[in-house]
Design an enzyme around this catalytic site. Structure first.
Site, PDB file in Angstrom:
ATOM      1  N   LYS A 116       0.855  -1.205   0.082  1.00  0.00           N
ATOM      2  CA  LYS A 116      -0.199   0.050   0.021  1.00  0.00           C
ATOM      3  C   LYS A 116       0.978   1.272  -0.024  1.00  0.00           C
ATOM      4  O   LYS A 116       0.515   2.352  -0.555  1.00  0.00           O
ATOM      5  CB  LYS A 116      -0.975  -0.073   1.273  1.00  0.00           C
TER       6      LYS A 116
ATOM      7  N   LYS B 255      -4.655 -11.071  -7.127  1.00  0.00           N
ATOM      8  CA  LYS B 255      -5.995 -11.266  -6.291  1.00  0.00           C
ATOM      9  C   LYS B 255      -7.094 -10.288  -6.843  1.00  0.00           C
ATOM     10  O   LYS B 255      -6.915  -9.323  -7.640  1.00  0.00           O
ATOM     11  CB  LYS B 255      -5.677 -10.727  -4.880  1.00  0.00           C
TER      12      LYS B 255
ATOM     13  N   LYS C 284     -11.441  -5.058  -5.394  1.00  0.00           N
ATOM     14  CA  LYS C 284     -12.145  -3.658  -6.231  1.00  0.00           C
ATOM     15  C   LYS C 284     -11.409  -2.626  -6.488  1.00  0.00           C
ATOM     16  O   LYS C 284     -11.656  -1.718  -7.071  1.00  0.00           O
ATOM     17  CB  LYS C 284     -13.422  -3.431  -5.178  1.00  0.00           C
TER      18      LYS C 284
HETATM   19  P1  TYM Z   1     -10.754  -6.589   3.435  1.00  0.00           P
HETATM   20  O1  TYM Z   1     -11.884  -5.740   3.667  1.00  0.00           O
HETATM   21  O2  TYM Z   1      -9.688  -6.360   2.563  1.00  0.00           O
HETATM   22  O3  TYM Z   1     -11.403  -8.099   2.924  1.00  0.00           O
HETATM   23  C1  TYM Z   1     -12.523  -8.574   3.676  1.00  0.00           C
HETATM   24  C2  TYM Z   1     -12.252 -10.181   3.905  1.00  0.00           C
HETATM   25  O4  TYM Z   1     -12.514 -10.537   2.196  1.00  0.00           O
HETATM   26  C3  TYM Z   1     -11.250 -11.471   2.188  1.00  0.00           C
HETATM   27  N1  TYM Z   1     -10.632 -11.285   0.736  1.00  0.00           N
HETATM   28  C4  TYM Z   1     -10.595 -12.252  -0.129  1.00  0.00           C
HETATM   29  N2  TYM Z   1     -10.849 -13.638  -0.084  1.00  0.00           N
HETATM   30  C5  TYM Z   1     -10.442 -14.357  -0.993  1.00  0.00           C
HETATM   31  N3  TYM Z   1     -10.214 -13.703  -2.399  1.00  0.00           N
HETATM   32  C6  TYM Z   1      -9.868 -12.405  -2.413  1.00  0.00           C
HETATM   33  N4  TYM Z   1      -9.713 -11.933  -3.585  1.00  0.00           N
HETATM   34  C7  TYM Z   1     -10.235 -11.581  -1.343  1.00  0.00           C
HETATM   35  N5  TYM Z   1     -10.315 -10.377  -1.006  1.00  0.00           N
HETATM   36  C8  TYM Z   1     -10.591 -10.008  -0.090  1.00  0.00           C
HETATM   37  C9  TYM Z   1     -10.195 -10.872   3.016  1.00  0.00           C
HETATM   38  O5  TYM Z   1      -9.080 -11.859   3.346  1.00  0.00           O
HETATM   39  C10 TYM Z   1     -10.818 -10.549   4.485  1.00  0.00           C
HETATM   40  O6  TYM Z   1     -11.191 -11.552   5.082  1.00  0.00           O
HETATM   41  N6  TYM Z   1      -8.101  -6.099   7.452  1.00  0.00           N
HETATM   42  C11 TYM Z   1      -9.099  -6.522   6.989  1.00  0.00           C
HETATM   43  C12 TYM Z   1     -10.464  -6.396   7.883  1.00  0.00           C
HETATM   44  C13 TYM Z   1     -10.372  -6.740   9.380  1.00  0.00           C
HETATM   45  C14 TYM Z   1     -10.261  -7.679   9.925  1.00  0.00           C
HETATM   46  C15 TYM Z   1     -10.218  -7.335  11.316  1.00  0.00           C
HETATM   47  C16 TYM Z   1     -10.486  -8.897   9.630  1.00  0.00           C
HETATM   48  C17 TYM Z   1     -10.237  -5.355  10.132  1.00  0.00           C
HETATM   49  N7  TYM Z   1     -10.160  -6.046  11.473  1.00  0.00           N
HETATM   50  C18 TYM Z   1     -10.182  -8.414  12.397  1.00  0.00           C
HETATM   51  C19 TYM Z   1     -10.688  -9.973  10.420  1.00  0.00           C
HETATM   52  C20 TYM Z   1     -10.476  -9.501  11.967  1.00  0.00           C
HETATM   53  C21 TYM Z   1      -9.385  -6.289   5.661  1.00  0.00           C
HETATM   54  O7  TYM Z   1      -8.886  -5.231   5.139  1.00  0.00           O
HETATM   55  O8  TYM Z   1     -10.166  -7.029   4.922  1.00  0.00           O
END
Ligand code: TYM
Length: 342
Positions: A123, A205, A208
Site C-alpha cells: 500500500k 488477487k 475492487k
Molecule cells: P478486506 O476488507 O480487505 O477483506 C474482507 C475479507 O475478504 C477477504 N478477501 C478475499 N478472500 C479471497 N479472495 C480474495 N480475492 C479476497 N479479497 C478479500 C479478506 O481476506 C478478508 O477476510 N483487515 C481486514 C479487515 C479487518 C479484519 C479485522 C478481519 C479488520 N479487522 C479483524 C478479521 C479480523 C481487511 O482489510 O479485509
C-alpha cells in the site's frame, strides 16, 4: 442434568470474529474468502462481525460518499445472510474500545514488526503520496479488534494471514509479560477460495481497487454484467478443465464454481470433462448469478430501510461494547493503570 451436560454448560462457546472494510461493494473475493463462511458459522459459534470503517480511513475518502457507502455495506452484509438474531453486527467506529486497546497494544508492538507487513509495503508503494501512520498501525488495530473479544477463530482470506500472525504474536507477548489475558486466535482460512483471483488477470488477487472493472464482480451486480465478465474471463492455453498450477485461470474458475455450488473441485472437473472453455465459463457465471440473485434482492429491501439498519447497528454496538469492556478493563489493570471500579 448429567455430569456431561454440566460440563457442556460450563464450556465457553467458541467466539468467531471478523471484519471487512466498507469500500463500495462486497466482491466475489470477499464473499468466497470470508463472508460466506461468516454466514455458515453463525449457528455454531458466538459470532461477532463488524464493518471496519476505521481501517478504511487509511486511504483518503470523500466523506459524504464514504458515509453512504458504509450504510450500503451494512445492507450488503445483512443481504449476505449475516443475521442480527445470531450474530453481533456493528460499525467498528461505534465501539471506542477498539482504539483504546489499540493504543495499549501499540506500546507492545515493535515498529520493525509493523513495517515488515507486506500489505503495508504494497500500500505504501501504491499510495506513495499518503503513507500515513494509520497505514502502518493498521495491523495493530486489527489485533485489537480480534483480541478484544477473546476470539477463537477468525475467518479470513489468505491475504490477512500475516496480520493474523501478528495478532497472535502480540497476544502471546502480552500474556507472557502480564499473565494470561488474551485468547490466542486461530485463522479460519478456507481450503478452496482463500484467494479468489481477478477474472482478467488470474495471477493477481480479485480486488475492487483493480482499475480494470472486468476483473471483479460484486454480490449486488446485475446479472447481465456478471455474465459478460465471466464470458470474457481470461483462461489458459490448452483445453482441459482441471485445477493445476500451470492453469491459474481455470483453477480460479473451478474454485469459484465449487464454492458457489457446494460441489468439490474434483466433482466439478468431472462434470466439465470434455467441455470447451466457453461452456464452462458460462456455467460458472450462471452459478454466480444464481447464488447472488437472492442477495441482490434482499439488498434492495435492506438498503431501503435505513431505520432498520440504524436499529441493528446500535444494538450490535451496545452488545459489542459490553463484551469489549470486560477485556479492556482487565488489560488496563494488568498494565498498571489506576482504576476506581471494583
Ligand atoms: P478486506 O476488507 O480487505 O477483506 C474482507 C475479507 O475478504 C477477504 N478477501 C478475499 N478472500 C479471497 N479472495 C480474495 N480475492 C479476497 N479479497 C478479500 C479478506 O481476506 C478478508 O477476510 N483487515 C481486514 C479487515 C479487518 C479484519 C479485522 C478481519 C479488520 N479487522 C479483524 C478479521 C479480523 C481487511 O482489510 O479485509
Amino acid at each position: 442434568m448429567s455430569e456431561n451436560d454440566v460440563k457442556v454448560q460450563n464450556e465457553r462457546r467458541k467466539v468467531v470474529l471478523s471484519g471487512i472494510q466498507p469500500t463500495g461493494v462486497i466482491t466475489l473475493g470477499n464473499y468466497v474468502g470470508a463472508v460466506s463462511n461468516w454466514d455458515k458459522m453463525q449457528d455454531e459459534y458466538d459470532s461477532i462481525f463488524f464493518i471496519a470503517d476505521l481501517h478504511a480511513l487509511t486511504v483518503r475518502r470523500e466523506p459524504a460518499e464514504f458515509r453512504q457507502g458504509c450504510m450500503s455495506f451494512f445492507a450488503q452484509l445483512l443481504a449476505c445472510g449475516i443475521d442480527p438474531e445470531r450474530a453481533v453486527l456493528y460499525f467498528q467506529s461505534h465501539v471506542p474500545a477498539h482504539t483504546e486497546l489499540q493504543w495499549i497494544l501499540n506500546c507492545n508492538t515493535y515498529v520493525g514488526e509493523a513495517s515488515r507487513m507486506t500489505q503495508f509495503k504494497d500500500k505504501s508503494a501504491r499510495h506513495a503520496d499518503n503513507i500515513n501512520m494509520g497505514l502502518m498501525d493498521y495491523p495493530v488495530l486489527m489485533a485489537a479488534d480480534i483480541l478484544l473479544f477473546r476470539s477463537d477463530l477468525v475467518p479470513v482470506g489468505i491475504d490477512q494471514k500475516q496480520h493474523l500472525e501478528l495478532a497472535r504474536d502480540i497476544a502471546i507477548r502480552f500474556n507472557n509479560r502480564y499473565g494470561d489475558t488474551f485468547v490466542v486466535p486461530d485463522g479460519y482460512i478456507p481450503k478452496t477460495g482463500a484467494k479468489v483471483c481477478s477474472l482478467s488477470d488470474p495471477t493477481s488477487k480479485m480486488s475492487k481497487s483493480d482499475p480494470d472493472p472486468n476483473g471483479w464482480v460484486s454480490v449486488i451486480e446485475d446479472e447481465a454484467s456478471i455474465m459478460k465478465k465471466f464470458k470474457r474471463a481470461v483462461t489458459d492455453s490448452g483445453s482441459e478443465i482441471v485445477a493445476r498450477p500451470d492453469k491459474p485461470g481455470i483453477s480460479n474458475l473451478l474454485a469459484i464454481y465449487s464454492v458457489m455450488t457446494g460441489k468439490s473441485v474434483e466433482a466439478a472437473e468431472k462434470e466439465f470433462a470434455g467441455c470447451g472453455y466457453g461452456t464452462f465459463k458460462t456455467a460458472v457465471g450462471e452459478a454466480v448469478v444464481e447464488k447472488f440473485r437472492p442477495i441482490r434482492e434482499a439488498y434492495a429491501r435492506f438498503a431501503a430501510d435505513k431505520a432498520y439498519i440504524a436499529e441493528v447497528a446500535k444494538a450490535g454496538a451496545e452488545k459489542a461494547a459490553r463484551i469489549a469492556a470486560r477485556t479492556l478493563s482487565k488489560v488496563k489493570r494488568k498494565v498498571g493503570l489506576v482504576s476506581f471500579d471494583r
